[in-house]
Motif scaffolding. Structure first.
Motif, PDB file in Angstrom:
ATOM      1  N   GLY A 319      73.062  19.037  34.685  1.00  0.00           N
ATOM      2  CA  GLY A 319      72.987  18.296  33.430  1.00  0.00           C
ATOM      3  C   GLY A 319      74.336  18.185  32.739  1.00  0.00           C
ATOM      4  O   GLY A 319      74.437  17.642  31.635  1.00  0.00           O
ATOM      5  N   HIS A 322      78.650  19.728  27.605  1.00  0.00           N
ATOM      6  CA  HIS A 322      78.503  19.011  26.331  1.00  0.00           C
ATOM      7  C   HIS A 322      79.735  18.164  26.011  1.00  0.00           C
ATOM      8  O   HIS A 322      80.870  18.574  26.243  1.00  0.00           O
ATOM      9  CB  HIS A 322      78.280  20.004  25.198  1.00  0.00           C
ATOM     10  CG  HIS A 322      78.171  19.331  23.868  1.00  0.00           C
ATOM     11  ND1 HIS A 322      77.036  18.667  23.464  1.00  0.00           N
ATOM     12  CD2 HIS A 322      79.074  19.151  22.877  1.00  0.00           C
ATOM     13  CE1 HIS A 322      77.243  18.136  22.271  1.00  0.00           C
ATOM     14  NE2 HIS A 322      78.473  18.418  21.893  1.00  0.00           N
ATOM     15  N   VAL A 326      79.142  11.778  26.260  1.00  0.00           N
ATOM     16  CA  VAL A 326      78.653  11.885  27.647  1.00  0.00           C
ATOM     17  C   VAL A 326      77.558  10.841  27.855  1.00  0.00           C
ATOM     18  O   VAL A 326      76.754  10.569  26.956  1.00  0.00           O
ATOM     19  CB  VAL A 326      78.103  13.299  27.920  1.00  0.00           C
ATOM     20  CG1 VAL A 326      77.479  13.383  29.307  1.00  0.00           C
ATOM     21  CG2 VAL A 326      79.194  14.328  27.791  1.00  0.00           C
ATOM     22  N   PRO A 328      74.112   9.311  28.723  1.00  0.00           N
ATOM     23  CA  PRO A 328      72.762   9.902  28.730  1.00  0.00           C
ATOM     24  C   PRO A 328      72.161   9.993  30.124  1.00  0.00           C
ATOM     25  O   PRO A 328      71.146  10.651  30.317  1.00  0.00           O
ATOM     26  CB  PRO A 328      71.941   8.948  27.862  1.00  0.00           C
ATOM     27  CG  PRO A 328      72.902   8.071  27.176  1.00  0.00           C
ATOM     28  CD  PRO A 328      74.159   8.050  27.974  1.00  0.00           C
ATOM     29  N   ILE A 330      73.510  11.545  32.407  1.00  0.00           N
ATOM     30  CA  ILE A 330      73.805  12.915  32.839  1.00  0.00           C
ATOM     31  C   ILE A 330      72.748  13.807  32.196  1.00  0.00           C
ATOM     32  O   ILE A 330      72.722  13.980  30.976  1.00  0.00           O
ATOM     33  CB  ILE A 330      75.229  13.339  32.392  1.00  0.00           C
ATOM     34  CG1 ILE A 330      76.267  12.320  32.861  1.00  0.00           C
ATOM     35  CG2 ILE A 330      75.561  14.745  32.885  1.00  0.00           C
ATOM     36  CD1 ILE A 330      76.348  12.123  34.354  1.00  0.00           C
ATOM     37  N   ARG A 331      71.879  14.361  33.009  1.00  0.00           N
ATOM     38  CA  ARG A 331      70.767  15.172  32.524  1.00  0.00           C
ATOM     39  C   ARG A 331      70.344  16.128  33.635  1.00  0.00           C
ATOM     40  O   ARG A 331      70.623  15.861  34.801  1.00  0.00           O
ATOM     41  CB  ARG A 331      69.600  14.271  32.140  1.00  0.00           C
ATOM     42  CG  ARG A 331      69.215  13.332  33.296  1.00  0.00           C
ATOM     43  CD  ARG A 331      67.937  12.600  33.053  1.00  0.00           C
ATOM     44  NE  ARG A 331      68.041  11.629  31.990  1.00  0.00           N
ATOM     45  CZ  ARG A 331      66.986  11.038  31.425  1.00  0.00           C
ATOM     46  NH1 ARG A 331      65.782  11.329  31.832  1.00  0.00           N
ATOM     47  NH2 ARG A 331      67.130  10.142  30.476  1.00  0.00           N
ATOM     48  N   PRO A 332      69.700  17.221  33.290  1.00  0.00           N
ATOM     49  CA  PRO A 332      69.266  18.135  34.352  1.00  0.00           C
ATOM     50  C   PRO A 332      68.351  17.400  35.333  1.00  0.00           C
ATOM     51  O   PRO A 332      67.417  16.703  34.926  1.00  0.00           O
ATOM     52  CB  PRO A 332      68.503  19.226  33.602  1.00  0.00           C
ATOM     53  CG  PRO A 332      68.986  19.146  32.201  1.00  0.00           C
ATOM     54  CD  PRO A 332      69.300  17.708  31.951  1.00  0.00           C
TER      55      PRO A 332
ATOM     56  N   LYS B  59      70.538   8.931  18.468  1.00  0.00           N
ATOM     57  CA  LYS B  59      71.895   8.365  18.559  1.00  0.00           C
ATOM     58  C   LYS B  59      71.930   7.499  19.815  1.00  0.00           C
ATOM     59  O   LYS B  59      71.543   7.961  20.890  1.00  0.00           O
ATOM     60  CB  LYS B  59      72.915   9.502  18.666  1.00  0.00           C
ATOM     61  CG  LYS B  59      74.351   9.063  18.760  1.00  0.00           C
ATOM     62  CD  LYS B  59      75.300  10.255  18.821  1.00  0.00           C
ATOM     63  CE  LYS B  59      75.509  10.720  20.243  1.00  0.00           C
ATOM     64  NZ  LYS B  59      76.646  11.666  20.389  1.00  0.00           N
ATOM     65  N   PHE B 166      70.555   9.429  22.833  1.00  0.00           N
ATOM     66  CA  PHE B 166      70.084  10.822  22.766  1.00  0.00           C
ATOM     67  C   PHE B 166      69.157  10.991  21.565  1.00  0.00           C
ATOM     68  O   PHE B 166      69.312  10.290  20.556  1.00  0.00           O
ATOM     69  CB  PHE B 166      71.271  11.779  22.571  1.00  0.00           C
ATOM     70  CG  PHE B 166      72.181  11.846  23.769  1.00  0.00           C
ATOM     71  CD1 PHE B 166      71.967  12.779  24.762  1.00  0.00           C
ATOM     72  CD2 PHE B 166      73.246  10.963  23.893  1.00  0.00           C
ATOM     73  CE1 PHE B 166      72.799  12.837  25.872  1.00  0.00           C
ATOM     74  CE2 PHE B 166      74.075  11.010  24.999  1.00  0.00           C
ATOM     75  CZ  PHE B 166      73.843  11.950  25.992  1.00  0.00           C
ATOM     76  N   ILE B 174      72.805  18.934  17.306  1.00  0.00           N
ATOM     77  CA  ILE B 174      73.643  18.692  18.497  1.00  0.00           C
ATOM     78  C   ILE B 174      72.816  17.967  19.553  1.00  0.00           C
ATOM     79  O   ILE B 174      71.684  18.368  19.841  1.00  0.00           O
ATOM     80  CB  ILE B 174      74.187  20.023  19.091  1.00  0.00           C
ATOM     81  CG1 ILE B 174      74.969  20.798  18.027  1.00  0.00           C
ATOM     82  CG2 ILE B 174      75.086  19.747  20.298  1.00  0.00           C
ATOM     83  CD1 ILE B 174      75.309  22.222  18.440  1.00  0.00           C
ATOM     84  N   TYR B 175      73.402  16.936  20.111  1.00  0.00           N
ATOM     85  CA  TYR B 175      72.730  16.211  21.191  1.00  0.00           C
ATOM     86  C   TYR B 175      73.191  16.825  22.510  1.00  0.00           C
ATOM     87  O   TYR B 175      74.362  16.725  22.872  1.00  0.00           O
ATOM     88  CB  TYR B 175      73.099  14.720  21.154  1.00  0.00           C
ATOM     89  CG  TYR B 175      72.681  14.039  19.879  1.00  0.00           C
ATOM     90  CD1 TYR B 175      71.380  13.573  19.714  1.00  0.00           C
ATOM     91  CD2 TYR B 175      73.582  13.847  18.832  1.00  0.00           C
ATOM     92  CE1 TYR B 175      70.988  12.941  18.542  1.00  0.00           C
ATOM     93  CE2 TYR B 175      73.208  13.223  17.666  1.00  0.00           C
ATOM     94  CZ  TYR B 175      71.915  12.774  17.520  1.00  0.00           C
ATOM     95  OH  TYR B 175      71.543  12.147  16.361  1.00  0.00           O
ATOM     96  N   GLU B 176      72.287  17.500  23.186  1.00  0.00           N
ATOM     97  CA  GLU B 176      72.652  18.271  24.380  1.00  0.00           C
ATOM     98  C   GLU B 176      72.261  17.548  25.660  1.00  0.00           C
ATOM     99  O   GLU B 176      71.077  17.329  25.907  1.00  0.00           O
ATOM    100  CB  GLU B 176      71.960  19.633  24.361  1.00  0.00           C
ATOM    101  CG  GLU B 176      72.495  20.590  23.324  1.00  0.00           C
ATOM    102  CD  GLU B 176      73.901  21.093  23.636  1.00  0.00           C
ATOM    103  OE1 GLU B 176      74.427  20.790  24.716  1.00  0.00           O
ATOM    104  OE2 GLU B 176      74.472  21.779  22.767  1.00  0.00           O
ATOM    105  N   THR B 177      73.268  17.218  26.470  1.00  0.00           N
ATOM    106  CA  THR B 177      72.963  16.621  27.777  1.00  0.00           C
ATOM    107  C   THR B 177      72.254  17.641  28.661  1.00  0.00           C
ATOM    108  O   THR B 177      71.272  17.335  29.320  1.00  0.00           O
ATOM    109  CB  THR B 177      74.249  16.182  28.492  1.00  0.00           C
ATOM    110  OG1 THR B 177      75.162  17.261  28.488  1.00  0.00           O
ATOM    111  CG2 THR B 177      74.874  14.996  27.838  1.00  0.00           C
ATOM    112  N   GLY B 182      68.895  13.328  26.465  1.00  0.00           N
ATOM    113  CA  GLY B 182      69.235  11.912  26.658  1.00  0.00           C
ATOM    114  C   GLY B 182      68.006  11.072  26.942  1.00  0.00           C
ATOM    115  O   GLY B 182      66.982  11.577  27.402  1.00  0.00           O
TER     116      GLY B 182
END
Lengths: 359, 273
Positions: A319, A322, A326, A328, A330-332, B59, B166, B174-177, B182
């Motif tokens: 994923g 941070h 980045v 979207p 890109i994700r697990p 976002k 996201f 915080i927007y966490e990949t 996403g």
């Protein structure tokens, strides 16, 4: 009547003699017009199912131009100390890369990024280099000669050598129809190099043949294909095809793929595309490279940080790291070990034998 | 002599017939269509925080779409149409550093149309079936349909619209990949193509030699309207984006979502003159 005919014949002979004499007269120093100029259009032979690409109107491909470009591309005469050429960082048998994380120039200085593959570079409409800093191949080819960490020469010196060379003046004449050595300039040299680079078309991988119905993928390669393109509802989406779409295996976009952790847009060590656009939100973005011949082009990413494809897939599976911009995509991914191997099996089908041979 | 006579007789006839065409020349005007995006009435910008539902912000990073078969209709019920655009690509992914460009919108240039009064404005969202049978390889670089990033080969379809970004699922700011926050809606396939005819309260008047500007405003939030209970467990008429965070049209569920989001373009669109 006979007399008139005789006089005419005599005159004709005199004229012919004159002409013959002219032909045997040595050309003036630097003159090239005695060399024939009959350029033949270069047959690009696009593989079936490939899009057309644009060729600049002022630099149409010719057999003679491509041939001159190829000679220049491999000629160390372009570098200050005659040790390196374009091909020193773009080896044909390594899919036009150099297997280095960062390429090294004539002075042993390391650049900041790895050498990009030049395969199918004719299709790069959205700018060249990792950061898109120039728009055309002709503009691109001007830069490495004078770059202090690359060939570290000057175009004046290169032209000086080319003009004195035993073969180049004639080759420039045949490619561009110049009348004298004095007309040789850097713009013609880069036009020829660009013509050669446009001829580097890859469309003969196993995957290409599969798409044309000429080859069958193995079970493992097929599962990898389905993961790559999200082509099966029964398998997870490995999200690869969004940015590495067929047939070019790239969409030519600039994206942040989450390889560098950043909390603000100023945190990227190499700002990449953002340095060119001036938009901080483009910092940390780089060109999406083609995956053609990916097996041969390690190490991976713009700075060669991943040594193997396994490391690359591990990065995407996690994923990513941070970052404020980045993608979207890109994700697990939650791919298991079998699926990772299947992906690599598919990536191996992207090797084009035309770009694995030593020149 | 005879030939000269024939030429002399033919010439005036030819000139006269050429002159005849003038009065028949069409009276035409220009129409410019400007697409703009908003989020619940606020200027839409990528990389900007908006509220999706209370305690969950959103976002965006990409918002674009193909528009097609745009035409003006003479009468509400008639098929008397003047085509403005066959197909074009609208990219409204302007980010927070491009506010003025977002305000200006993305302009689509159109064909000249006969001057006159029109009652209806027809627009297609996506790539119509006949063009969707082609692929980027059929076009030269530079054509709007040559973009490989908007084509999905395994399904033989263009991606009609991309909406990516996201959502802050855990509301930690915080927007966490790496935590899967996403979303990527890539909407395509023939089944999701949507057409709408808008009948503005005032007719659209194209004047001879004049340029008419038509604004199409799209409310991006309305694209997530969800009348299907299965995908709206919060009962707020919005897609549960924290659960259904993608649609590529491959899985059955994804196709239902893709259809709904594309259908939403109809009610999310407003026409202004």
């Amino acid at each position: 009547m006979y007399k008139a005919l005789l006089v005419s014949l005599l005159c004709l002979c005199v004229v012919m003699l004159f002409t013959c004499k002219d032909k045997t007269k040595p050309p003036a120093p630097g003159e090239l017009t005695h060399i024939s100029y009959r350029p033949k259009p270069y047959p690009y032979n696009l593989p079936e199912g490939f899009p057309r690409f644009e060729v600049p109107k002022d630099n149409p491909g010719t057999v003679e131009g491509v041939s001159l470009g190829e000679k220049l591309f491999f000629d160390p005469l372009l570098s200050a100390d005659n040790t390196m050429s374009c091909s020193s960082c773009h080896f044909p048998h390594l899919a036009m890369t150099d297997k280095k994380a960062r390429s090294t120039g004539i002075d042993g200085k390391e650049g900041i990024r790895s050498a990009m593959s030049l395969i199918n570079v004719a299709y790069y409409r959205e700018g060249l280099f990792w950061d898109g800093r120039v728009k055309t191949l002709e503009e691109q080819a001007l830069l490495p000669v004078e770059d202090s960490v690359e060939l570290h020469n000057s175009w004046d010196e290169v032209l000086n050598r080319l003009k004195k060379h035993s073969e180049y003046p004639a080759l420039f004449r045949k490619a561009f129809g110049i009348s004298s050595i004095e007309e040789m300039d850097k713009y013609l040299a880069v036009k020829a190099i660009a013509q050669y680079e446009r001829s580097l078309i890859s469309g003969n991988t196993k995957f290409d043949r599969f798409r044309r119905g000429e080859a069958v993928l193995s079970e493992e390669e097929m599962r990898g294909y389905e993961l790559f393109f999200d082509a099966s509802p029964d398998l997870p989406d490995a999200e690869c095809g969004h940015c590495h779409n067929a047939p070019l295996m790239t969409t030519n976009e600039y994206l942040n793929n989450g390889i560098s952790e950043a909390f603000t847009t100023e945190d990227f060590t190499d700002k990449g595309y953002g340095l060119i656009t001036g938009n901080p939100l483009d910092n940390g973005k780089f060109r999406v490279p083609s995956l053609r011949n990916i097996i041969l082009t390690a190490p991976y990413m713009h700075d060669g940080r991943f040594k193997t494809l396994e490391e690359v897939i591990e990065h995407y599976n996690s994923g990513g790291k941070h970052g404020p911009n980045v993608s979207p995509l890109i994700r697990p991914l939650n791919l298991n070990e079998v699926q990772k191997r299947q992906l690599i099996a598919f990536l191996e089908t992207l090797t084009d034998p035309n770009f694995t041979q030593q020149n | 002599m005879r030939k000269i006579l024939i030429i002399l007789i033919s010439l005036p006839i030819f000139i006269a017939s050429s002159c005849d065409k003038d009065p028949e020349m069409e009276v035409v005007g220009d129409v410019e269509i400007i697409f703009r995006a908003n989020y619940d009435g606020e200027l839409f910008l990528t990389q900007k925080d908006y509220e999706y539902i209370p305690d969950m912000s959103i976002k965006f990073s990409t918002f674009d779409l193909y528009v097609s078969n745009i035409s003006l209709l003479k009468e509400e019920s008639s098929t008397d149409e003047s085509e403005l655009v066959e197909i074009d690509f609208v990219d409204l992914s302007f980010d927070i550093n491009q506010q003025s460009r977002a305000e200006e919108g993305d302009t689509v240039f159109t064909k000249k149309v006969p001057a006159g009064s029109y009652k209806g404005f027809k627009i297609g969202f996506g790539v119509p079936a006949d063009l969707n049978r082609t692929s980027p390889n059929d076009y030269g670089s530079g054509d709007v349909l040559a973009t490989s990033s908007h084509y999905w080969a395994p399904l033989d379809s263009y991606i009609f619209s991309k909406i990516e970004g996201f959502v802050d699922k855990d509301n930690d700011g915080i927007y966490e990949t790496s935590e899967g926050e996403g979303f990527t809606f890539h909407l395509g396939r023939d089944e999701v193509y949507t057409e709408r005819i808008i009948f503005p309260s005032d007719p659209i008047v194209v004047e001879d030699g004049q340029k008419l500007e038509i604004y199409i405003d799209i409310d991006v939030k309305k694209l997530f309207n969800m009348p299907i209970d299965q995908f709206d467990t919060n009962d707020d008429n919005l897609l549960d984006i924290e659960v259904y965070d993608g649609a590529h049209g491959n899985q059955e569920e994804e196709l239902i979502i893709a259809k709904q989001l594309m259908r939403n373009y109809s009610e999310a669109t407003l026409l202004e003159q």
